[in-house]
Design a protein around this motif. Sequence first.
Motif, PDB file in Angstrom:
ATOM      1  N   GLY A 225     146.199 -25.464  54.267  1.00 21.93           N
ATOM      2  CA  GLY A 225     145.925 -26.657  55.070  1.00 21.93           C
ATOM      3  C   GLY A 225     146.437 -27.898  54.355  1.00 21.93           C
ATOM      4  N   ALA A 226     146.038 -29.041  54.847  1.00 28.98           N
ATOM      5  CA  ALA A 226     146.575 -30.326  54.387  1.00 28.98           C
ATOM      6  C   ALA A 226     146.444 -30.522  52.871  1.00 28.98           C
ATOM      7  N   GLY A 227     145.439 -29.896  52.236  1.00 33.32           N
ATOM      8  CA  GLY A 227     145.229 -30.074  50.800  1.00 33.32           C
ATOM      9  C   GLY A 227     146.382 -29.585  49.944  1.00 33.32           C
TER      10      GLY A 227
ATOM     11  N   PHE B 245     143.930 -35.203  56.767  1.00 30.89           N
ATOM     12  CA  PHE B 245     143.370 -35.692  58.034  1.00 30.89           C
ATOM     13  C   PHE B 245     141.965 -36.231  57.855  1.00 30.89           C
ATOM     14  N   ARG B 246     141.158 -35.458  57.067  1.00 31.02           N
ATOM     15  CA  ARG B 246     139.752 -35.837  56.918  1.00 31.02           C
ATOM     16  C   ARG B 246     139.517 -36.435  55.541  1.00 31.02           C
ATOM     17  N   GLY B 247     138.293 -36.918  55.328  1.00 29.74           N
ATOM     18  CA  GLY B 247     137.988 -37.539  54.037  1.00 29.74           C
ATOM     19  C   GLY B 247     138.251 -39.029  54.111  1.00 29.74           C
TER      20      GLY B 247
ATOM     21  N   GLY C 268     143.451 -25.312  50.228  1.00 31.47           N
ATOM     22  CA  GLY C 268     143.596 -26.709  50.647  1.00 31.47           C
ATOM     23  C   GLY C 268     143.263 -26.954  52.104  1.00 31.47           C
ATOM     24  N   SER C 269     142.232 -26.287  52.586  1.00 33.89           N
ATOM     25  CA  SER C 269     141.800 -26.548  53.963  1.00 33.89           C
ATOM     26  C   SER C 269     140.294 -26.722  53.999  1.00 33.89           C
ATOM     27  N   SER C 270     139.854 -27.680  54.823  1.00 32.54           N
ATOM     28  CA  SER C 270     138.413 -27.878  54.979  1.00 32.54           C
ATOM     29  C   SER C 270     137.804 -26.727  55.798  1.00 32.54           C
ATOM     30  N   LEU C 271     138.633 -25.901  56.391  1.00 35.65           N
ATOM     31  CA  LEU C 271     138.212 -24.707  57.146  1.00 35.65           C
ATOM     32  C   LEU C 271     137.205 -25.045  58.251  1.00 35.65           C
TER      33      LEU C 271
ATOM     34  N   VAL D 181     140.659 -21.869  47.481  1.00 37.98           N
ATOM     35  CA  VAL D 181     141.047 -22.907  46.521  1.00 37.98           C
ATOM     36  C   VAL D 181     140.971 -24.231  47.262  1.00 37.98           C
ATOM     37  N   ASN D 182     140.006 -25.050  46.934  1.00 37.88           N
ATOM     38  CA  ASN D 182     139.839 -26.333  47.630  1.00 37.88           C
ATOM     39  C   ASN D 182     138.997 -27.266  46.774  1.00 37.88           C
ATOM     40  N   LEU D 183     139.326 -28.559  46.804  1.00 42.05           N
ATOM     41  CA  LEU D 183     138.576 -29.513  45.983  1.00 42.05           C
ATOM     42  C   LEU D 183     137.123 -29.640  46.421  1.00 42.05           C
ATOM     43  N   GLU D 184     136.899 -29.510  47.733  1.00 42.74           N
ATOM     44  CA  GLU D 184     135.528 -29.665  48.244  1.00 42.74           C
ATOM     45  C   GLU D 184     134.995 -28.318  48.713  1.00 42.74           C
ATOM     46  N   SER D 185     133.691 -28.268  48.936  1.00 43.78           N
ATOM     47  CA  SER D 185     133.115 -27.030  49.459  1.00 43.78           C
ATOM     48  C   SER D 185     133.545 -26.866  50.917  1.00 43.78           C
TER      49      SER D 185
HETATM   50  N1  APR Z   1     143.825 -29.481  45.793  1.00 44.67           N
HETATM   51  C1  APR Z   1     142.894 -28.739  46.468  1.00 44.67           C
HETATM   52  N2  APR Z   1     142.314 -29.156  47.613  1.00 44.67           N
HETATM   53  C2  APR Z   1     142.645 -30.369  48.077  1.00 44.67           C
HETATM   54  C3  APR Z   1     143.595 -31.200  47.424  1.00 44.67           C
HETATM   55  C4  APR Z   1     144.187 -30.706  46.231  1.00 44.67           C
HETATM   56  N3  APR Z   1     145.098 -31.419  45.557  1.00 44.67           N
HETATM   57  N4  APR Z   1     143.712 -32.352  48.139  1.00 44.67           N
HETATM   58  C5  APR Z   1     142.880 -32.237  49.189  1.00 44.67           C
HETATM   59  N5  APR Z   1     142.224 -31.051  49.152  1.00 44.67           N
HETATM   60  C6  APR Z   1     141.274 -30.511  50.139  1.00 44.67           C
HETATM   61  C7  APR Z   1     140.238 -31.502  50.607  1.00 44.67           C
HETATM   62  O1  APR Z   1     139.109 -31.426  49.778  1.00 44.67           O
HETATM   63  C8  APR Z   1     139.954 -31.019  52.042  1.00 44.67           C
HETATM   64  O2  APR Z   1     138.802 -30.190  52.092  1.00 44.67           O
HETATM   65  O3  APR Z   1     142.014 -30.152  51.265  1.00 44.67           O
HETATM   66  C9  APR Z   1     141.176 -30.185  52.421  1.00 44.67           C
HETATM   67  C10 APR Z   1     141.986 -30.747  53.571  1.00 44.67           C
HETATM   68  O4  APR Z   1     141.212 -30.710  54.727  1.00 44.67           O
HETATM   69  P1  APR Z   1     141.691 -31.367  56.113  1.00 44.67           P
HETATM   70  O5  APR Z   1     142.209 -32.749  55.868  1.00 44.67           O
HETATM   71  O6  APR Z   1     140.586 -31.186  57.096  1.00 44.67           O
HETATM   72  O7  APR Z   1     142.946 -30.498  56.469  1.00 44.67           O
HETATM   73  P2  APR Z   1     143.052 -29.196  57.301  1.00 44.67           P
HETATM   74  O8  APR Z   1     141.920 -28.258  57.046  1.00 44.67           O
HETATM   75  O9  APR Z   1     144.436 -28.673  57.131  1.00 44.67           O
HETATM   76  O10 APR Z   1     142.909 -29.828  58.760  1.00 44.67           O
HETATM   77  C11 APR Z   1     142.994 -29.024  59.849  1.00 44.67           C
HETATM   78  O11 APR Z   1     142.923 -30.727  61.467  1.00 44.67           O
HETATM   79  O12 APR Z   1     143.331 -32.681  62.586  1.00 44.67           O
HETATM   80  C12 APR Z   1     143.750 -31.459  62.275  1.00 44.67           C
HETATM   81  O13 APR Z   1     145.637 -30.537  63.201  1.00 44.67           O
HETATM   82  C13 APR Z   1     145.159 -31.123  62.017  1.00 44.67           C
HETATM   83  O14 APR Z   1     146.006 -29.101  61.036  1.00 44.67           O
HETATM   84  C14 APR Z   1     145.065 -30.108  60.895  1.00 44.67           C
HETATM   85  C15 APR Z   1     143.656 -29.613  61.038  1.00 44.67           C
END
Ligand code: APR
Length: 260
Positions: free
Chosen positions: A22-24, A34-36, A203-206, A228-232
Amino acid sequence: MDDLERLADEIRRADTAVAFTGAGISAPSGVPTFRGDDGVWEKFDEGQFAYGRFQRDPEGFWSDRVDLQREMFDEEYEPNAAHEALAAMGRDGDLEAILTQNTDGLHGEAADSVREEAASDGDETTVLELHGNSQRVRCTDCGKRRDGDPIFERAADGELPPTCECGGVFKPDVVLFGEQLPGAVIQRARSLARESDVFLAIGSSLVVEPAASLPRLAASAGATVGIVNLESTPCDDIADAVLREDVTGVLPRLRDMAAE
Ligand code: APR
């Protein structure tokens, strides 16, 4: 054995290891999440980018989308060490597929560069872009896909909405809120999750589907799940290993350990 060693060991022994990102994973490349607190949806109203709005008001949708595209993709982003580690694992046969909800195309770029580096002509890892690709547009009538940059430029210059030579309206080649994921893509993602012996969520908030359900599907079919993600995340309870660390630190180490 710590969590990382255990995951590397499982990957070495797995027939099928699958990564979901994901975005992380793109955040260290500078792509906004996207979030945070700094997330894109703090600055923009996500409801304005819904499929319903595109259908109802393509002009307004495109006008706002030009601003969103500027916010997200104004710079040229490069794949980072985490994209490269996954691409190298794919090239070396340790990773069957990368499923991503990112639309930035960075997994594809990383795969191209590791392939060039090693002049490898081995099996290609599947990169499945579940939410499409923001660098492209697609005509809603004839279905033709085009490089997005010139079309976004035309929209920025006032062609709202931009249209194809067939007369159809262009749509960013991404899955919008309220729009169904293409059936074949989601089926493929589900079957890869079900077949996997190791499923890594990175790297996804799942919280958004299908991110929310794929790790559970993999776990219920017997896979070892690593997060693997910075947040729970809401899937931490079903994971065998949770690494709350930066992707660019963890993945190169995981890659090296899995290759040993
Ligand atoms: N290393 C590990 N984790 C990270 C890092 C990093 N360097 N940087 C950010 N993160 C984590 C954050 O803690 C967060 O929980 O990545 C996660 C990103 O979460 P979202 O921003 O919610 O991204 P994602 O899960 O991909 O979003 C899902 O939402 O709006 C939509 O369509 C959009 O595809 C996207 C979907």
